[in-house]
Design a protein around this motif. Structure first.
Motif, PDB file in Angstrom:
ATOM      1  N   VAL A 141       3.412 -11.480   7.663  1.00  0.00           N
ATOM      2  CA  VAL A 141       3.387 -10.391   8.621  1.00  0.00           C
ATOM      3  C   VAL A 141       3.569  -8.996   7.730  1.00  0.00           C
ATOM      4  CG1 VAL A 141       5.208  -9.119   9.924  1.00  0.00           C
ATOM      5  CG2 VAL A 141       5.369 -11.694   9.655  1.00  0.00           C
ATOM      6  N   VAL A 142       2.500  -7.830   8.174  1.00  0.00           N
ATOM      7  CA  VAL A 142       2.630  -6.690   7.605  1.00  0.00           C
ATOM      8  C   VAL A 142       3.112  -5.624   8.399  1.00  0.00           C
ATOM      9  CG1 VAL A 142       0.780  -5.007   6.701  1.00  0.00           C
ATOM     10  CG2 VAL A 142       0.360  -7.583   6.442  1.00  0.00           C
ATOM     11  N   GLY A 143       3.852  -4.955   7.888  1.00  0.00           N
ATOM     12  CA  GLY A 143       4.461  -3.690   8.740  1.00  0.00           C
ATOM     13  C   GLY A 143       4.281  -2.423   8.050  1.00  0.00           C
ATOM     14  N   GLU A 144       4.005  -1.440   8.818  1.00  0.00           N
ATOM     15  CA  GLU A 144       3.953  -0.040   8.419  1.00  0.00           C
ATOM     16  C   GLU A 144       5.139   0.666   8.410  1.00  0.00           C
ATOM     17  OE1 GLU A 144       1.663   4.324   9.652  1.00  0.00           O
ATOM     18  OE2 GLU A 144       0.934   2.335  10.402  1.00  0.00           O
ATOM     19  N   VAL A 145       5.511   1.189   7.308  1.00  0.00           N
ATOM     20  CA  VAL A 145       7.013   1.857   7.338  1.00  0.00           C
ATOM     21  C   VAL A 145       6.541   3.199   7.865  1.00  0.00           C
ATOM     22  CG1 VAL A 145       8.597   2.885   5.752  1.00  0.00           C
ATOM     23  CG2 VAL A 145       7.326   0.720   5.128  1.00  0.00           C
ATOM     24  N   VAL A 146       7.404   3.653   8.944  1.00  0.00           N
ATOM     25  CA  VAL A 146       7.353   4.752   9.848  1.00  0.00           C
ATOM     26  C   VAL A 146       8.495   5.741   9.427  1.00  0.00           C
ATOM     27  CG1 VAL A 146       5.770   3.716  11.388  1.00  0.00           C
ATOM     28  CG2 VAL A 146       8.118   3.605  12.041  1.00  0.00           C
ATOM     29  N   ALA A 147       9.564   5.171   8.718  1.00  0.00           N
ATOM     30  CA  ALA A 147      10.622   6.149   8.643  1.00  0.00           C
ATOM     31  C   ALA A 147      11.456   5.393   7.601  1.00  0.00           C
ATOM     32  CB  ALA A 147      11.468   6.029   9.964  1.00  0.00           C
ATOM     33  N   VAL A 148      11.985   6.137   6.755  1.00  0.00           N
ATOM     34  CA  VAL A 148      12.870   5.708   5.628  1.00  0.00           C
ATOM     35  C   VAL A 148      14.319   6.180   5.478  1.00  0.00           C
ATOM     36  CG1 VAL A 148      12.901   5.522   3.261  1.00  0.00           C
ATOM     37  CG2 VAL A 148      10.798   5.449   4.345  1.00  0.00           C
ATOM     38  N   HIS A 149      15.209   5.376   5.394  1.00  0.00           N
ATOM     39  CA  HIS A 149      16.906   6.000   5.115  1.00  0.00           C
ATOM     40  C   HIS A 149      17.284   5.644   3.925  1.00  0.00           C
ATOM     41  CE1 HIS A 149      17.479   6.107   9.722  1.00  0.00           C
ATOM     42  NE2 HIS A 149      16.565   5.129   9.550  1.00  0.00           N
ATOM     43  N   ILE A 150      17.720   6.298   2.869  1.00  0.00           N
ATOM     44  CA  ILE A 150      18.124   6.176   1.783  1.00  0.00           C
ATOM     45  C   ILE A 150      19.377   6.905   1.380  1.00  0.00           C
ATOM     46  CG2 ILE A 150      17.665   6.801  -1.053  1.00  0.00           C
ATOM     47  CD1 ILE A 150      14.666   7.017  -0.019  1.00  0.00           C
ATOM     48  N   ASP A 151      20.290   6.144   0.805  1.00  0.00           N
ATOM     49  CA  ASP A 151      21.770   6.661   0.405  1.00  0.00           C
ATOM     50  C   ASP A 151      21.311   7.853  -0.202  1.00  0.00           C
ATOM     51  OD1 ASP A 151      24.123   7.339  -1.015  1.00  0.00           O
ATOM     52  OD2 ASP A 151      24.728   5.218  -0.380  1.00  0.00           O
ATOM     53  N   PRO A 152      21.996   9.042  -0.196  1.00  0.00           N
ATOM     54  CA  PRO A 152      21.614  10.190  -1.383  1.00  0.00           C
ATOM     55  C   PRO A 152      21.960   9.814  -2.602  1.00  0.00           C
ATOM     56  CG  PRO A 152      23.284  10.832   0.585  1.00  0.00           C
ATOM     57  CD  PRO A 152      22.785   9.532   0.850  1.00  0.00           C
ATOM     58  N   SER A 153      22.963   9.106  -2.869  1.00  0.00           N
ATOM     59  CA  SER A 153      23.721   8.866  -4.357  1.00  0.00           C
ATOM     60  C   SER A 153      22.492   8.022  -5.176  1.00  0.00           C
ATOM     61  CB  SER A 153      24.950   8.172  -4.297  1.00  0.00           C
ATOM     62  OG  SER A 153      24.543   6.781  -3.817  1.00  0.00           O
ATOM     63  N   ASN A 202       0.730  -1.072  -0.131  1.00  0.00           N
ATOM     64  CA  ASN A 202      -0.102  -0.074   0.140  1.00  0.00           C
ATOM     65  C   ASN A 202       0.801   1.320   0.024  1.00  0.00           C
ATOM     66  OD1 ASN A 202      -2.832   1.011   0.079  1.00  0.00           O
ATOM     67  ND2 ASN A 202      -1.963   1.698   2.218  1.00  0.00           N
ATOM     68  N   PHE A 203       0.128   2.386  -0.761  1.00  0.00           N
ATOM     69  CA  PHE A 203       1.304   3.542  -0.599  1.00  0.00           C
ATOM     70  C   PHE A 203       0.859   4.236   0.721  1.00  0.00           C
ATOM     71  CE2 PHE A 203       0.860   3.093  -5.382  1.00  0.00           C
ATOM     72  CZ  PHE A 203       2.143   3.153  -5.608  1.00  0.00           C
ATOM     73  N   PRO A 217      -1.063   4.561   4.169  1.00  0.00           N
ATOM     74  CA  PRO A 217       0.102   4.462   4.743  1.00  0.00           C
ATOM     75  C   PRO A 217       1.136   3.559   3.970  1.00  0.00           C
ATOM     76  CG  PRO A 217      -1.035   3.298   6.198  1.00  0.00           C
ATOM     77  CD  PRO A 217      -2.059   3.960   5.159  1.00  0.00           C
ATOM     78  N   PRO A 218       2.303   3.633   3.761  1.00  0.00           N
ATOM     79  CA  PRO A 218       3.227   2.660   3.242  1.00  0.00           C
ATOM     80  C   PRO A 218       3.104   1.493   4.044  1.00  0.00           C
ATOM     81  CG  PRO A 218       4.537   4.295   4.281  1.00  0.00           C
ATOM     82  CD  PRO A 218       3.167   4.904   4.397  1.00  0.00           C
ATOM     83  N   LEU A 219       2.885   0.126   3.323  1.00  0.00           N
ATOM     84  CA  LEU A 219       2.623  -1.060   4.041  1.00  0.00           C
ATOM     85  C   LEU A 219       3.689  -1.991   3.289  1.00  0.00           C
ATOM     86  CD1 LEU A 219      -1.013  -1.458   4.853  1.00  0.00           C
ATOM     87  CD2 LEU A 219       0.681  -0.561   6.256  1.00  0.00           C
ATOM     88  N   ILE A 220       4.388  -2.763   3.783  1.00  0.00           N
ATOM     89  CA  ILE A 220       4.913  -3.940   3.240  1.00  0.00           C
ATOM     90  C   ILE A 220       4.773  -5.276   3.886  1.00  0.00           C
ATOM     91  CG2 ILE A 220       6.993  -2.535   2.358  1.00  0.00           C
ATOM     92  CD1 ILE A 220       8.749  -3.553   4.724  1.00  0.00           C
ATOM     93  N   GLY A 221       5.084  -6.268   3.394  1.00  0.00           N
ATOM     94  CA  GLY A 221       4.574  -7.850   3.897  1.00  0.00           C
ATOM     95  C   GLY A 221       5.546  -8.827   3.467  1.00  0.00           C
ATOM     96  N   PHE A 222       5.814  -9.799   4.379  1.00  0.00           N
ATOM     97  CA  PHE A 222       6.719 -10.650   4.090  1.00  0.00           C
ATOM     98  C   PHE A 222       5.967 -12.159   4.606  1.00  0.00           C
ATOM     99  CE2 PHE A 222       8.587  -9.558   8.102  1.00  0.00           C
ATOM    100  CZ  PHE A 222       8.967 -10.856   8.677  1.00  0.00           C
ATOM    101  N   SER A 223       6.379 -13.388   4.230  1.00  0.00           N
ATOM    102  CA  SER A 223       5.900 -14.421   4.631  1.00  0.00           C
ATOM    103  C   SER A 223       7.105 -15.262   5.262  1.00  0.00           C
ATOM    104  CB  SER A 223       5.267 -15.604   3.709  1.00  0.00           C
ATOM    105  OG  SER A 223       4.537 -16.460   4.169  1.00  0.00           O
ATOM    106  N   SER A 224       6.817 -15.784   6.545  1.00  0.00           N
ATOM    107  CA  SER A 224       7.686 -16.590   7.329  1.00  0.00           C
ATOM    108  C   SER A 224       7.160 -17.787   7.164  1.00  0.00           C
ATOM    109  CB  SER A 224       7.904 -16.094   8.772  1.00  0.00           C
ATOM    110  OG  SER A 224       8.657 -16.893   9.473  1.00  0.00           O
TER     111      SER A 224
END
Length: 205
Positions: free
Chosen positions: A154-166, A53-54, A56-63
């Motif tokens: 497992v679904v997580g809401e992305v609450v902060a993002v770190h990106i290499d500026p390059s 989802n955009f 809020p941003p949501l990501i999911g993975f399966s264990s």
């Protein structure tokens, strides 16, 4: 047209390797950083992963199985996602080793745990992108007949993002420059994304 190869998964595929993993792919990798309630760190890769989802941003993975990562997330309700670039592929692979919960896979993989800004779970300092995530849902998966499977979504809401500026060019994230690693279907198959795979196709209308 040639006759299609046909099989029913419940009856076996009849091939050397299960084609399902290769057909649904290459798949992005969730390199998940967690820690338990005592602060013992864990780092593990998961290839059943996607964005959901955009806003809020949501990501999911399966264990597949109730593993240390899932237990830690269940306890602390947080985790990090760390992008696997080609230079980190071998470290990611090392972190997939089946070891006990007392083992710190950050050390095992030879990567540096970095403090997150909004959560306690560690991220990979060498990763060019990291998401800080808070748990939204854990869902036990079931078959079409309602039988529980030994897998958890497992679904997580992305609450902060770190990106290499390059990797930010003209206000956009440069996917090709990130040299992202993807999981293939064979027992040791991986792929990476380069600029030669890029093509543009505007939406109709």
């Amino acid at each position: 047209m040639p006759e299609m190869y046909f099989y029913e998964p419940a009856k076996g595929h009849g091939l050397a390797h299960d084609p399902f993993h290769a057909i649904v792919g290459p798949r992005p990798i969730a390199w998940v950083g967690t820690q338990d309630e005592r602060g013992v760190r864990n780092l593990a890769p998961y290839s059943f992963f996607t964005a959901l989802n955009f806003n809020p941003p949501l990501i999911g993975f399966s264990s597949l199985g109730y593993k240390d990562t899932l237990r830690n997330i269940d306890q602390t309700r947080e985790f990090t996602w760390n992008l696997v670039s080609r230079d980190l592929a071998e470290a990611m692979n090392q972190s997939s080793a089946m070891v006990g919960p007392e083992v710190d896979e950050f050390v095992l993989a030879g990567v540096t745990p970095a403090a997150s800004r909004t959560i306690s779970a560690p991220r990979v300092a060498e990763s060019k992108v990291s998401f800080e995530c808070k748990l939204a849902q854990i869902v036990r998966l079931h078959t079409s007949e309602g039988q529980a499977v030994d897998a958890w979504w497992v679904v997580g809401e992305v609450v902060a993002v770190h990106i290499d500026p390059s990797l930010v060019q003209n206000g956009s994230f440069d996917t090709a420059a990130a040299n992202i690693v993807l999981r293939g279907g064979g027992p040791a198959d991986y792929f990476s994304i380069g600029a030669e795979q890029l093509f543009k196709m505007p939406r109709p209308g």
